[in-house]
Each structure stands twice: as C-alpha cells, then as structure tokens.
Scaffold this active site. Structure first.
Site, short mmCIF file in Angstrom:
data_model
loop_
_atom_site.label_atom_id
_atom_site.label_comp_id
_atom_site.label_asym_id
_atom_site.label_seq_id
_atom_site.Cartn_x
_atom_site.Cartn_y
_atom_site.Cartn_z
CD GLU A 108 -3.13 0.55 0.21
OE1 GLU A 108 -2.57 1.40 -0.27
OE2 GLU A 108 -4.45 0.81 0.67
CG ASP A 109 -1.06 4.76 -1.67
OD1 ASP A 109 -1.67 4.16 -0.74
OD2 ASP A 109 -1.51 5.58 -2.27
CG ASP A 112 -6.22 8.56 5.91
OD1 ASP A 112 -5.82 9.11 7.13
OD2 ASP A 112 -6.95 9.15 5.30
CG PHE A 161 -4.06 15.20 1.53
CD1 PHE A 161 -4.98 14.09 1.64
CD2 PHE A 161 -3.67 15.44 0.31
CE1 PHE A 161 -5.43 13.32 0.51
CE2 PHE A 161 -3.87 14.53 -0.77
CZ PHE A 161 -4.92 13.61 -0.50
NE ARG A 174 -2.21 8.38 -9.26
CZ ARG A 174 -2.97 7.97 -8.22
NH1 ARG A 174 -2.32 7.71 -7.15
NH2 ARG A 174 -4.24 7.90 -8.37
P1 IMP Z 1 -8.04 4.67 4.04
O1 IMP Z 1 -8.80 3.42 3.58
O2 IMP Z 1 -8.49 5.83 4.58
O3 IMP Z 1 -6.77 4.01 4.84
O4 IMP Z 1 -7.14 5.36 2.83
C1 IMP Z 1 -6.17 4.57 1.88
C2 IMP Z 1 -6.18 5.22 0.78
O5 IMP Z 1 -6.39 6.59 0.79
C3 IMP Z 1 -4.82 5.38 0.22
O6 IMP Z 1 -4.48 4.02 -0.61
C4 IMP Z 1 -4.64 6.50 -0.72
O7 IMP Z 1 -5.06 6.31 -1.97
C5 IMP Z 1 -5.57 7.59 -0.07
N1 IMP Z 1 -5.11 8.49 0.88
C6 IMP Z 1 -5.02 8.50 2.28
N2 IMP Z 1 -4.49 9.52 2.83
C7 IMP Z 1 -3.78 10.13 1.75
C8 IMP Z 1 -2.87 11.43 1.55
O8 IMP Z 1 -2.38 11.81 2.67
N3 IMP Z 1 -2.36 11.55 0.33
C9 IMP Z 1 -3.03 10.85 -0.87
N4 IMP Z 1 -3.86 9.94 -0.61
C10 IMP Z 1 -4.14 9.55 0.65
#
Ligand code: IMP
Length: 184
Positions: A108-109, A112, A161, A174
């Site tokens: 994963e990148d 969050d 962010f 990206r």
């Molecule tokens: P989660 O489901 O809230 O954990 O979010 C995961 C996805 O939200 C990541 O794979 C990202 O694509 C996107 N995301 C969450 N935080 C950021 C951020 O700070 N910058 C860019 N994308 C984010």
C-alpha cells in the site's frame, strides 16, 4: 493548455513542502526490502500492489527483495476527487491469479483510516492464502477508524495530506520524486 496545467501541477511549488526527500525514501525502501527478504527466506512471495498509489513504491521495493516472487494488482475505490474518505470501498480491478495457499504481501502507499486495508484483508482471507502481511510506505495512525496495523511501514507520519512518490491529489503529483505535504 492541458499539458501546461499538468506541468505546473507536477512541479514542487509553494503549495508543497518536502516531508521526505527521494534519497531518504530510497534508503528506507532498501531497509524494508532487506527485512522482508530475511523474514521470507526460503519462501516464495505473492506481492499484491494496490493501484494506483502503490505502483512507484512497489516497483522500488520488489527490486530490493531477494526471494522469488510474483506480482499482481488490485484496484479499489478510495478518496475519488476529495481528500476525505467516503468510507465506502469497492473492488474496481480484481487479481488475475489465485492466492490460495500463497504467502501474500499487500503493498500500500498509505494507511489512513484503515478502511481500505480492512476491506482488502477481509476479502483476501476468504480466498485461503497461507499467510497475509501488509507493507505500507506511509502510516497515519492518528486517523485510524478500524483496528488494523501494517506489518512493515516505511514512515509513520502525523495527520497531513501528502502527495508524491505515487500519492495523488485529483490524480496529480504522483510522479513527484519526494513525499510532500500539500497545503490545502
Ligand atoms: P484509508 O482507507 O483511509 O486507509 O485510505 C487509503 C487510501 O486513501 C490510500 O491508499 C490513498 O489512496 C488515500 N489516501 C489517504 N491519505 C492520503 C494522503 O495523505 N494523500 C494521498 N492519498 C491518501
């Protein structure tokens, strides 16, 4: 006109502050690759990249892993055009190969809220892998709404962010070589 807009938004400008520089990220990815290689010594890995944000991290990471591995990709819905999570996750692209009996590593990148990973883990466990671990480039634990913890994480960051190194805002940024905080 469109090309000009892309060029402008691809450059680091007053909207972005560097959080981790390219060299720091490369060094950390080498360490993660070495750790994963040790942990999976004698095994074969099935690496699953989560599109699109994990692509750049994955391509650097796998080149630092020394055990045999296969790569596949999944795409799930995430933030869309906003910086807030909708909480709704659905599969946009599924795997091409079966994961039954394999040692899976999800790449994963960023983690969050954790909703995306929770969905992915629940979904993949139903396919009977031998094991399932998670590696993320970035971890934002302050924002977590579900109980999920990556097994390997590049950097733990506060609630900002961030863009670059695969992470986007409205699909821009990206390709930035650094991880930057986006001023909104
Ligand atoms: P989660 O489901 O809230 O954990 O979010 C995961 C996805 O939200 C990541 O794979 C990202 O694509 C996107 N995301 C969450 N935080 C950021 C951020 O700070 N910058 C860019 N994308 C984010």
């Amino acid at each position: 006109m469109v090309i000009q807009k892309e060029r402008r938004e691809g450059a680091i400008d007053n909207n972005q502050k560097i959080l981790f520089e390219r060299g720091e990220i490369e060094k950390r990815i080498k360490e993660l690759g070495a750790q994963i290689s040790r942990d999976y010594s004698g095994k074969e890995l099935f690496v699953i990249g989560i599109l699109k944000g994990a692509v750049i991290f994955l391509s650097d990471l796998v080149r630092n892993i020394e055990v045999p591995l296969k790569i596949d990709f999944m795409a799930v819905s995430s933030y869309g055009a906003s910086t807030k999570s909708s909480g709704i996750v659905r599969t946009l692209k599924d795997l091409d190969q079966s994961v039954e009996g394999r040692d899976i590593l999800i790449v994963e990148d960023i983690v969050d809220t954790g909703l995306t990973l929770k969905f992915l883990c629940d979904n993949l466990w139903q396919r009977h892998p031998k094991s399932l671990k998670i590696v993320t480039l970035l971890d934002k634990p302050d924002r977590r709404v579900v109980d999920i913890k990556p097994d390997y994480s590049g950097f733990v960051i506060p609630d900002h962010f961030v863009v670059g190194f695969g992470l986007d805002h409205n699909e821009y940024y990206r390709h930035l070589p650094h991880i930057c905080i986006l001023n909104e």
